[in-house]
Design an enzyme around this catalytic site. Structure first.
Site, PDB file in Angstrom:
ATOM      1  N   LYS A 269      10.634  -8.545   3.128  1.00  0.00           N
ATOM      2  CA  LYS A 269       9.713  -7.400   3.125  1.00  0.00           C
ATOM      3  C   LYS A 269       9.726  -6.770   4.510  1.00  0.00           C
ATOM      4  O   LYS A 269       9.456  -7.441   5.503  1.00  0.00           O
ATOM      5  CB  LYS A 269       8.300  -7.862   2.745  1.00  0.00           C
ATOM      6  CG  LYS A 269       7.216  -6.783   2.932  1.00  0.00           C
ATOM      7  CD  LYS A 269       5.823  -7.243   2.472  1.00  0.00           C
ATOM      8  CE  LYS A 269       4.739  -6.237   2.858  1.00  0.00           C
ATOM      9  NZ  LYS A 269       3.376  -6.668   2.487  1.00  0.00           N
ATOM     10  N   ASP A 274       1.986  -1.201   7.903  1.00  0.00           N
ATOM     11  CA  ASP A 274       1.228  -1.140   6.653  1.00  0.00           C
ATOM     12  C   ASP A 274      -0.200  -0.715   6.958  1.00  0.00           C
ATOM     13  O   ASP A 274      -1.045  -1.536   7.302  1.00  0.00           O
ATOM     14  CB  ASP A 274       1.266  -2.518   5.964  1.00  0.00           C
ATOM     15  CG  ASP A 274       0.416  -2.539   4.694  1.00  0.00           C
ATOM     16  OD1 ASP A 274       0.041  -1.450   4.206  1.00  0.00           O
ATOM     17  OD2 ASP A 274       0.144  -3.655   4.190  1.00  0.00           O
ATOM     18  N   LYS A 281      -6.668   0.450   5.299  1.00  0.00           N
ATOM     19  CA  LYS A 281      -7.211  -0.800   5.820  1.00  0.00           C
ATOM     20  C   LYS A 281      -8.309  -0.516   6.845  1.00  0.00           C
ATOM     21  O   LYS A 281      -8.324   0.558   7.448  1.00  0.00           O
ATOM     22  CB  LYS A 281      -6.099  -1.601   6.523  1.00  0.00           C
ATOM     23  CG  LYS A 281      -5.087  -2.219   5.597  1.00  0.00           C
ATOM     24  CD  LYS A 281      -4.052  -3.021   6.378  1.00  0.00           C
ATOM     25  CE  LYS A 281      -3.042  -3.676   5.456  1.00  0.00           C
ATOM     26  NZ  LYS A 281      -3.602  -4.745   4.609  1.00  0.00           N
ATOM     27  N   ASP A 292       4.093  -6.556   9.494  1.00  0.00           N
ATOM     28  CA  ASP A 292       4.333  -6.610   8.055  1.00  0.00           C
ATOM     29  C   ASP A 292       5.825  -6.496   7.720  1.00  0.00           C
ATOM     30  O   ASP A 292       6.201  -6.450   6.563  1.00  0.00           O
ATOM     31  CB  ASP A 292       3.513  -5.510   7.356  1.00  0.00           C
ATOM     32  CG  ASP A 292       3.100  -5.899   5.951  1.00  0.00           C
ATOM     33  OD1 ASP A 292       3.118  -7.100   5.642  1.00  0.00           O
ATOM     34  OD2 ASP A 292       2.781  -4.989   5.161  1.00  0.00           O
ATOM     35  N   ASP A 351      -2.589  -0.570  -1.064  1.00  0.00           N
ATOM     36  CA  ASP A 351      -2.365  -1.598  -0.048  1.00  0.00           C
ATOM     37  C   ASP A 351      -1.623  -2.811  -0.628  1.00  0.00           C
ATOM     38  O   ASP A 351      -1.191  -3.681   0.117  1.00  0.00           O
ATOM     39  CB  ASP A 351      -3.710  -2.018   0.557  1.00  0.00           C
ATOM     40  CG  ASP A 351      -3.557  -2.738   1.882  1.00  0.00           C
ATOM     41  OD1 ASP A 351      -2.428  -2.718   2.436  1.00  0.00           O
ATOM     42  OD2 ASP A 351      -4.539  -3.323   2.353  1.00  0.00           O
ATOM     43  N   GLU A 353       1.338  -2.960  -1.526  1.00  0.00           N
ATOM     44  CA  GLU A 353       2.579  -2.189  -1.518  1.00  0.00           C
ATOM     45  C   GLU A 353       3.819  -3.072  -1.435  1.00  0.00           C
ATOM     46  O   GLU A 353       4.893  -2.672  -1.875  1.00  0.00           O
ATOM     47  CB  GLU A 353       2.573  -1.201  -0.337  1.00  0.00           C
ATOM     48  CG  GLU A 353       3.017  -1.765   1.030  1.00  0.00           C
ATOM     49  CD  GLU A 353       2.132  -2.883   1.559  1.00  0.00           C
ATOM     50  OE1 GLU A 353       0.961  -2.970   1.130  1.00  0.00           O
ATOM     51  OE2 GLU A 353       2.619  -3.687   2.383  1.00  0.00           O
ATOM     52  N   ARG A 355       4.784  -5.760  -2.926  1.00  0.00           N
ATOM     53  CA  ARG A 355       5.383  -6.107  -4.227  1.00  0.00           C
ATOM     54  C   ARG A 355       6.094  -4.916  -4.863  1.00  0.00           C
ATOM     55  O   ARG A 355       7.040  -5.081  -5.608  1.00  0.00           O
ATOM     56  CB  ARG A 355       4.284  -6.695  -5.135  1.00  0.00           C
ATOM     57  CG  ARG A 355       3.177  -5.745  -5.440  1.00  0.00           C
ATOM     58  CD  ARG A 355       1.933  -6.447  -5.969  1.00  0.00           C
ATOM     59  NE  ARG A 355       1.128  -7.057  -4.901  1.00  0.00           N
ATOM     60  CZ  ARG A 355       0.016  -7.758  -5.116  1.00  0.00           C
ATOM     61  NH1 ARG A 355      -0.423  -7.946  -6.341  1.00  0.00           N
ATOM     62  NH2 ARG A 355      -0.652  -8.279  -4.104  1.00  0.00           N
TER      63      ARG A 355
END
Ligand code: BES
Ligand code: MN
Ligand code: ZN
Length: 502
Positions: A269, A274, A281, A292, A351, A353, A355
């Site tokens: 990933k 993010d 967030k 991230d 959020d 995201e 996946r």
């Protein structure tokens, strides 16, 4: 920094420093005893006077010990002899390195590798010593105007092994340890890089460089145009609120004599930042969301280690680079996306995201007809709640693969713990409008995220590592850790049949 192994007695060493262990309470290790003899009881007299108890991590630096050729002797407290385990051993090495580095010994001969560590052999002790040394000397100050400098840094470290027979084992341990350490460093550097520099294009440039540096490596970059053509709508949706183009870097390493041998695929990933997107967030510690992309950073690191080790296997590393921002074009809660697999997803939270990026990468790699696929992701805050910062979460649709990874994690001292993936959890992903939601109903957030991914990994043996808690440490001394590079490299070493054999 230079490492080597040697097999010899302490009194014959002519070095800036020799490092020997002392156990609690005031008990000399066999090597310390040898030094004590030739120095006519100098060391034991110090212990009797109470200068060192032998508690784990205690240090006592001696100069000009009688009849000893080396300039210094560093006595290292190792705790109770029978309690010396892996963790203790690594902590002792770490403390030793910082002491050596601060006290002006530019080289040292270390006898701690001769200590008995429960259940571990010379190979393990030397390799961990190399990895721990590199790990504790790591700094990231390329953005500092005044770079802190060590006046007389440690340059050369010799590890002593008990017998000459073990020299080749020790040399192999150093080679493996150095390869792992260089992957860990690459992972940390990428992770620590600020998100205005390390965007998806930067990840891609690093991936391309790997191909320039190694003949066994080729790299292909898939930009947004090609993603469109491939139908990677879900991946694209996550990136569409950002001005930085999404890019997926595909790094192919071919080391197997049979170039058509099925590859192991690693997917990382790579959310270079993010923000949460429209489901934004909270501000506190949002800077840490530059980490991230640590899945991609560590897949990159593992590919680098692999290329250095020249292992006889084929491996594909995918860096799923993307930025999750709330720009005017951003995807929204309520959107329904058609993934590359054809399955549809209702977005309930922008959020969640990771996946959405990974699911299309998982479908993309079907074209390699993989032997197995392992994805690595800072996927869920829930994983930090469940396992904290010590252990990564593992999920898999294939028991033997799960066991292989758990074994590798224990060998490497980079631990992972398997979580269940029963069908009940799958039901939490139901959506009234699409094939699934991108969010599970409350409870077991790490598992429902894993379940989501599993729906895109049906065509091969697959495992997922949630590294949300292990990829970086926060707070004042925040830094990427480079985990799980050691685990991944160990897994690859084992696959290549090169684990710890004489
Ligand atoms: N990158 C985060 C996961 C994360 C959060 C890692 C905190 C480390 C520390 C991920 O994209 C995310 O935001 N996950 C959400 C999922 C939720 C909306 C279902 C989370 O964990 O809160
Ligand atoms: Mn997120
Ligand atoms: Zn994320």
């Amino acid at each position: 920094m230079e490492f080597s192994v040697k097999s010899g007695s302490p009194e014959k060493q002519r070095s800036a420093c020799i490092v020997v262990g002392v156990f609690e309470p005031r008990r000399l290790s066999p090597i310390a005893e040898q030094l004590d003899k030739i120095s006519e009881g100098y060391i034991s007299s110090l212990l009797r006077r109470g200068d060192l108890e032998g508690k784990a991590g205690q240090m006592l630096l001696l100069h000009h010990v009688p009849n000893v050729l080396s300039e210094r002797v560093l006595l290292v407290g190792c705790g109770k002899e029978r309690e010396l385990d892996e963790r203790q051993y690594k902590q002792i090495i770490k403390k030793t390195i910082s002491t050596l580095n601060e006290t002006g010994s530019m080289e040292a001969v270390c006898f701690l590798t001769e200590l008995h560590v429960k259940g571990r052999d010379t190979y393990w002790k030397v390799r961990q010593a190399v990895e721990t040394t590199k790990d504790s000397l790591y700094t990231f100050n390329q953005f500092k105007s005044n770079k802190p400098e060590t006046r007389r840094p440690l340059r050369k470290l010799v590890f002593n092994v008990p017998t000459r027979r073990e020299l080749s084992l020790g040399e192999r341990a150093i080679a493996h340890g150095l390869a792992v350490a260089s992957g860990v460093k690459a992972g940390k550097d990428l992770g620590n890089m600020p998100p205005n520099v390390a965007n998806p294009a930067y990840l891609a440039s690093q991936a391309r460089r790997l191909a320039d540096d190694f003949e066994t490596v080729t790299t292909k970059i898939i930009g947004e145009q090609e993603m469109k053509e491939l139908g990677m709508t879900s991946y694209l949706a996550v990136g569409q609120g950002s001005k930085n183009e999404a890019m997926m870097s595909v790094i192919e390493y071919k080391g197997n004599p049979d170039p058509n041998a099925k590859p192991i695929v690693l997917i990382g990933k790579g959310l270079t930042f993010d923000s949460g997107g429209i489901s934004i967030k909270p501000s506190a510690q949002m800077d840490e969301m530059k980490y991230d992309m640590c899945g991609a950073a560590t897949v990159f690191g593992a590919m680098k280690s692999l290329a250095k080790l020249n292992l006889p296997i084929n491996v594909v590393g995918v860096l799923a680079g993307c930025e999750n921002m709330p720009g005017g074009g951003a995807y929204r809660p309520g959107d329904i996306l058609t993934t590359m697999s054809g399955q549809t997803v209702e977005v309930l939270n922008t959020d969640a995201e990771g996946r959405l990026v990974l699911c299309d990468a998982l479908t993309y790699v079907e074209r390699f007809e993989p032997d197995c696929v392992v994805d690595v992701a800072t996927l869920t805050g829930a994983c930090v709640v469940a396992l904290g910062h010590h252990i990564s979460g593992l999920m898999s649709n294939h028991n033997p693969l799960a066991h292989e990874l758990i074994n590798a994690s224990e060998q490497a001292g980079d631990r992972a713990w398997r979580l269940p993936m029963n069908d009940e959890y799958q039901e939490q992903l139901a959506s009234p409008f699409a094939d699934m939601a991108n969010l599970g109903s409350p409870g077991a957030g790490t598992i429902t995220a894993g379940c989501f991914l599993s729906r895109f990994a049906k065509k091969y043996n697959w495992a997922h590592l949630d590294i949300a808690g292990t990829a970086w440490v926060g707070g004042k001394d925040k830094s990427a850790t480079g985990r799980p590079v050691p685990l991944l490299v160990q897994f690859l070493l084992n696959r290549a049949g090169l684990e710890n054999l004489e």
